[in-house]
Scaffold this active site. Structure first.
Site, PDB file in Angstrom:
ATOM      1  N   HIS A  14       0.863  -1.196   0.000  1.00 40.78           N
ATOM      2  CA  HIS A  14       0.000   0.000   0.000  1.00 40.78           C
ATOM      3  C   HIS A  14       0.894   1.239   0.000  1.00 40.78           C
ATOM      4  O   HIS A  14       1.490   1.581   1.018  1.00 40.78           O
ATOM      5  CB  HIS A  14      -0.901   0.009   1.244  1.00 40.78           C
ATOM      6  CG  HIS A  14      -1.834   1.188   1.291  1.00 40.78           C
ATOM      7  ND1 HIS A  14      -3.173   1.057   1.547  1.00 40.78           N
ATOM      8  CD2 HIS A  14      -1.625   2.515   1.123  1.00 40.78           C
ATOM      9  CE1 HIS A  14      -3.748   2.243   1.532  1.00 40.78           C
ATOM     10  NE2 HIS A  14      -2.822   3.155   1.276  1.00 40.78           N
ATOM     11  N   HIS A  16       1.503   5.414  -1.619  1.00 47.62           N
ATOM     12  CA  HIS A  16       1.120   6.604  -2.396  1.00 47.62           C
ATOM     13  C   HIS A  16       2.381   7.215  -2.995  1.00 47.62           C
ATOM     14  O   HIS A  16       3.284   7.619  -2.252  1.00 47.62           O
ATOM     15  CB  HIS A  16       0.452   7.650  -1.495  1.00 47.62           C
ATOM     16  CG  HIS A  16      -0.816   7.164  -0.886  1.00 47.62           C
ATOM     17  ND1 HIS A  16      -2.050   7.342  -1.478  1.00 47.62           N
ATOM     18  CD2 HIS A  16      -1.049   6.461   0.253  1.00 47.62           C
ATOM     19  CE1 HIS A  16      -2.986   6.790  -0.717  1.00 47.62           C
ATOM     20  NE2 HIS A  16      -2.403   6.244   0.340  1.00 47.62           N
ATOM     21  N   LEU A  17       2.424   7.280  -4.311  1.00 40.61           N
ATOM     22  CA  LEU A  17       3.583   7.888  -4.976  1.00 40.61           C
ATOM     23  C   LEU A  17       3.273   9.266  -5.547  1.00 40.61           C
ATOM     24  O   LEU A  17       4.198   9.992  -5.909  1.00 40.61           O
ATOM     25  CB  LEU A  17       4.082   6.989  -6.123  1.00 40.61           C
ATOM     26  CG  LEU A  17       4.853   5.734  -5.741  1.00 40.61           C
ATOM     27  CD1 LEU A  17       5.208   4.927  -6.993  1.00 40.61           C
ATOM     28  CD2 LEU A  17       6.122   6.069  -4.948  1.00 40.61           C
ATOM     29  N   ARG A  18       1.972   9.582  -5.678  1.00 46.16           N
ATOM     30  CA  ARG A  18       1.556  10.872  -6.273  1.00 46.16           C
ATOM     31  C   ARG A  18       2.031  10.990  -7.728  1.00 46.16           C
ATOM     32  O   ARG A  18       2.232   9.993  -8.392  1.00 46.16           O
ATOM     33  CB  ARG A  18       2.059  12.085  -5.462  1.00 46.16           C
ATOM     34  CG  ARG A  18       1.932  11.968  -3.945  1.00 46.16           C
ATOM     35  CD  ARG A  18       0.550  11.827  -3.445  1.00 46.16           C
ATOM     36  NE  ARG A  18       0.506  11.986  -2.004  1.00 46.16           N
ATOM     37  CZ  ARG A  18      -0.480  11.547  -1.234  1.00 46.16           C
ATOM     38  NH1 ARG A  18      -1.506  10.888  -1.764  1.00 46.16           N
ATOM     39  NH2 ARG A  18      -0.456  11.750   0.058  1.00 46.16           N
ATOM     40  N   ASN A  42      -5.327   7.346  -5.834  1.00 43.66           N
ATOM     41  CA  ASN A  42      -6.070   8.566  -5.462  1.00 43.66           C
ATOM     42  C   ASN A  42      -5.350   9.838  -5.900  1.00 43.66           C
ATOM     43  O   ASN A  42      -5.066  10.728  -5.104  1.00 43.66           O
ATOM     44  CB  ASN A  42      -6.387   8.600  -3.961  1.00 43.66           C
ATOM     45  CG  ASN A  42      -5.149   8.617  -3.072  1.00 43.66           C
ATOM     46  OD1 ASN A  42      -4.100   8.124  -3.465  1.00 43.66           O
ATOM     47  ND2 ASN A  42      -5.267   9.182  -1.881  1.00 43.66           N
ATOM     48  N   LYS A 100      -9.184  -0.485  -5.844  1.00 44.43           N
ATOM     49  CA  LYS A 100      -9.212   0.178  -4.541  1.00 44.43           C
ATOM     50  C   LYS A 100     -10.583   0.765  -4.258  1.00 44.43           C
ATOM     51  O   LYS A 100     -11.121   1.522  -5.070  1.00 44.43           O
ATOM     52  CB  LYS A 100      -8.158   1.289  -4.541  1.00 44.43           C
ATOM     53  CG  LYS A 100      -8.184   2.178  -3.325  1.00 44.43           C
ATOM     54  CD  LYS A 100      -7.698   1.460  -2.085  1.00 44.43           C
ATOM     55  CE  LYS A 100      -7.938   2.287  -0.826  1.00 44.43           C
ATOM     56  NZ  LYS A 100      -6.735   2.670  -0.142  1.00 44.43           N
ATOM     57  N   HIS A 137     -10.286   0.802   1.900  1.00 40.14           N
ATOM     58  CA  HIS A 137     -10.087   1.793   2.965  1.00 40.14           C
ATOM     59  C   HIS A 137     -11.285   1.641   3.888  1.00 40.14           C
ATOM     60  O   HIS A 137     -12.392   2.053   3.563  1.00 40.14           O
ATOM     61  CB  HIS A 137     -10.006   3.221   2.401  1.00 40.14           C
ATOM     62  CG  HIS A 137      -9.757   4.238   3.476  1.00 40.14           C
ATOM     63  ND1 HIS A 137      -8.556   4.880   3.628  1.00 40.14           N
ATOM     64  CD2 HIS A 137     -10.537   4.679   4.490  1.00 40.14           C
ATOM     65  CE1 HIS A 137      -8.601   5.675   4.683  1.00 40.14           C
ATOM     66  NE2 HIS A 137      -9.810   5.574   5.232  1.00 40.14           N
ATOM     67  N   HIS A 175      -4.362  -0.878   6.045  1.00 41.60           N
ATOM     68  CA  HIS A 175      -3.913  -0.077   7.190  1.00 41.60           C
ATOM     69  C   HIS A 175      -4.840  -0.247   8.392  1.00 41.60           C
ATOM     70  O   HIS A 175      -5.431   0.718   8.864  1.00 41.60           O
ATOM     71  CB  HIS A 175      -3.731   1.398   6.821  1.00 41.60           C
ATOM     72  CG  HIS A 175      -4.786   1.995   5.926  1.00 41.60           C
ATOM     73  ND1 HIS A 175      -6.137   1.894   6.182  1.00 41.60           N
ATOM     74  CD2 HIS A 175      -4.681   2.709   4.777  1.00 41.60           C
ATOM     75  CE1 HIS A 175      -6.801   2.533   5.245  1.00 41.60           C
ATOM     76  NE2 HIS A 175      -5.951   3.020   4.378  1.00 41.60           N
ATOM     77  N   LEU A 220      -4.967   8.876   8.180  1.00 41.42           N
ATOM     78  CA  LEU A 220      -6.248   8.176   8.232  1.00 41.42           C
ATOM     79  C   LEU A 220      -6.074   6.734   7.784  1.00 41.42           C
ATOM     80  O   LEU A 220      -5.405   6.511   6.775  1.00 41.42           O
ATOM     81  CB  LEU A 220      -7.278   8.884   7.339  1.00 41.42           C
ATOM     82  CG  LEU A 220      -7.770  10.226   7.903  1.00 41.42           C
ATOM     83  CD1 LEU A 220      -8.576  10.983   6.864  1.00 41.42           C
ATOM     84  CD2 LEU A 220      -8.605  10.012   9.176  1.00 41.42           C
ATOM     85  N   ASP A 248       1.453   2.562   3.521  1.00 35.24           N
ATOM     86  CA  ASP A 248       0.594   3.744   3.380  1.00 35.24           C
ATOM     87  C   ASP A 248       1.433   5.012   3.465  1.00 35.24           C
ATOM     88  O   ASP A 248       0.961   6.048   3.958  1.00 35.24           O
ATOM     89  CB  ASP A 248      -0.539   3.760   4.416  1.00 35.24           C
ATOM     90  CG  ASP A 248      -1.652   4.732   4.026  1.00 35.24           C
ATOM     91  OD1 ASP A 248      -1.646   5.218   2.886  1.00 35.24           O
ATOM     92  OD2 ASP A 248      -2.514   5.008   4.878  1.00 35.24           O
ATOM     93  N   HIS A 252       2.930  14.483   1.753  1.00 37.80           N
ATOM     94  CA  HIS A 252       2.294  15.786   1.519  1.00 37.80           C
ATOM     95  C   HIS A 252       3.369  16.825   1.778  1.00 37.80           C
ATOM     96  O   HIS A 252       4.216  16.643   2.668  1.00 37.80           O
ATOM     97  CB  HIS A 252       1.150  16.038   2.503  1.00 37.80           C
ATOM     98  CG  HIS A 252      -0.040  15.150   2.316  1.00 37.80           C
ATOM     99  ND1 HIS A 252      -1.036  15.414   1.411  1.00 37.80           N
ATOM    100  CD2 HIS A 252      -0.391  13.991   2.923  1.00 37.80           C
ATOM    101  CE1 HIS A 252      -1.965  14.465   1.474  1.00 37.80           C
ATOM    102  NE2 HIS A 252      -1.592  13.581   2.372  1.00 37.80           N
ATOM    103  N   ALA A 264      -4.032  14.476   5.843  1.00 36.51           N
ATOM    104  CA  ALA A 264      -3.748  13.196   6.501  1.00 36.51           C
ATOM    105  C   ALA A 264      -2.657  12.454   5.746  1.00 36.51           C
ATOM    106  O   ALA A 264      -2.707  12.356   4.518  1.00 36.51           O
ATOM    107  CB  ALA A 264      -5.013  12.345   6.524  1.00 36.51           C
TER     108      ALA A 264
END
Ligand code: DOR
Ligand code: ZN
Length: 348
Positions: A14, A16-18, A42, A100, A137, A175, A220, A248, A252, A264
């Site tokens: 899990h 997030h690479l953006r 996302n 997802k 999620h 998560h 979150l 996760d 940011h 978050a």
């Protein structure tokens, strides 16, 4: 156990690479230690179709540091308009590894998520038929429900009914942050796994709120009270193959976190492996570390364990850099709030 451990290159189930400058800056932090990762969809706009996932995969590959050996495992963002045939085609071509599910409004960039679970039933049935896993999620968004209860209520209101209604659907509860989730997962015979983050193994809600608000510990699902953290640690070190690593890691910009309405997400890609090793070591469970980091998730997804290895060495506590620089500003690296004695080095 000895002070040196060699394990296969792990997976992050899990991540997030953006995109853009952020992707460029954070990708090396993951590829240094992980051989594969499930890439969260996302983005703004979200990765909804097979075509979106193919384009995003190309952007990730273009951002890879030189010499990196890393496979992004792509996911599709489930919406009420998702076409079951598009999902099936993306899975058949090998492009996507999972879908997802974000309940609409549950977290960062989840506005296009699901409100009415009946509307996604045809997609879920197709996924059960073709064996494509659903990453979930697990939080309700009902404003009446206290934020610390949203995971437990989700299990009863959504997760259990969806699983009962779709026999054969493989689900990953992502998560997990509560004893309730650990108990639910261990109470199910087959088809349900759970990821656990490094940060939820070491922080509880006091870390966020005591002595001032600590925005870099806010994520979150939000960290819960200590008894829940202990349940997560017990599940992770138990050797139960239904539990596996999903960082996760969610970068940011500092300005977006240190704000009157902070985002978050904890950015842990840099030190997640070392933090998890420290936790397993302190529990006397280093013999279970390889299962959690390298084997359990691969087995759940039906993939081979990675080739190549990492060497973990116990030494004096190490100091991690404070942040990763991006073209748009710094991203603070997670502070594990305890000494971390393990250093991690890729074998060549
Ligand atoms: O803390 C989180 N950050 N939780 C999520 O579910 C999303 C993530 C993000 O994308 O920033
Ligand atoms: Zn996430």
């Amino acid at each position: 156990m000895s002070d040196i451990l060699t394990i296969p290159r792990p997976d992050d189930w899990h991540l997030h690479l953006r995109d853009g400058a952020m992707l460029q800056a954070v990708l090396p932090e993951t590829t240094r230690h992980f051989a594969r990762a499930i890439i969260m969809p996302n983005l703004v706009p979200p990765v909804v179709t097979g075509a979106h996932a193919a384009a995003y995969r190309e952007r990730i590959l273009a951002a890879m540091p030189e010499g990196a050996d890393f496979t992004p495992l792509m996911t599709l963002y489930l919406t009420e308009d998702t076409d079951p045939e598009d999902v099936a085609a993306a899975a058949a071509s090998g492009l996507v590894t999972a879908v997802k599910l974000y309940p609409a409004g549950a977290t960062t960039n989840s506005a296009s998520g699901v409100r009415d679970f009946d509307k996604v039933r045809p997609v879920l049935e197709k996924m059960a038929e073709i064996g494509l896993p659903l990453c979930v999620h697990g939080e309700v968004t009902d404003p009446e429900i206290d934020i610390f209860d949203r995971e437990a209520v989700f299990i009863e209101r959504v997760l259990d009914p969806v699983r009962q209604a779709t026999p054969g659907l493989k689900v990953i509860m992502e998560h997990v942050t509560t004893k309730d989730a650990v108990d639910y997962v261990t109470g199910v015979d087959a088809g349900l796994g759970a990821t656990i983050t490094a940060h939820h193994l070491v922080i509880n809600r006091n870390h966020i709120l005591v002595g001032g608000i600590h925005p870099h510990y806010y994520c979150l699902p939000v960290a819960k009270r200590e008894l829940h953290r202990k349940a997560l640690v017990a599940a992770a070190v138990s050797g139960d193959a239904r539990f596996f690593m999903g960082t996760d890691s969610a970068p940011h910009l500092d300005g977006a976190k240190e704000s009157a309405c902070g985002c978050a997400g904890c950015f842990t890609a840099t030190n997640a492996v070392a933090v998890v090793a420290e936790v397993f070591d302190s529990e006397g469970a280093l013999d279970k570390l390889e299962g959690f980091l390298c084997r359990n998730g691969a087995a759940f997804y039906g993939l081979a364990v990675n080739s190549g290895s990492l060497t973990l060495t116990r030494a004096a506590p190490q100091v991690f850099p404070e942040n990763v620089a991006t073209a748009d500003g710094p991203v603070t690296i997670f502070d594990p709030a305890r000494p971390i004695h393990w250093t991690v080095s890729p074998d060549t």
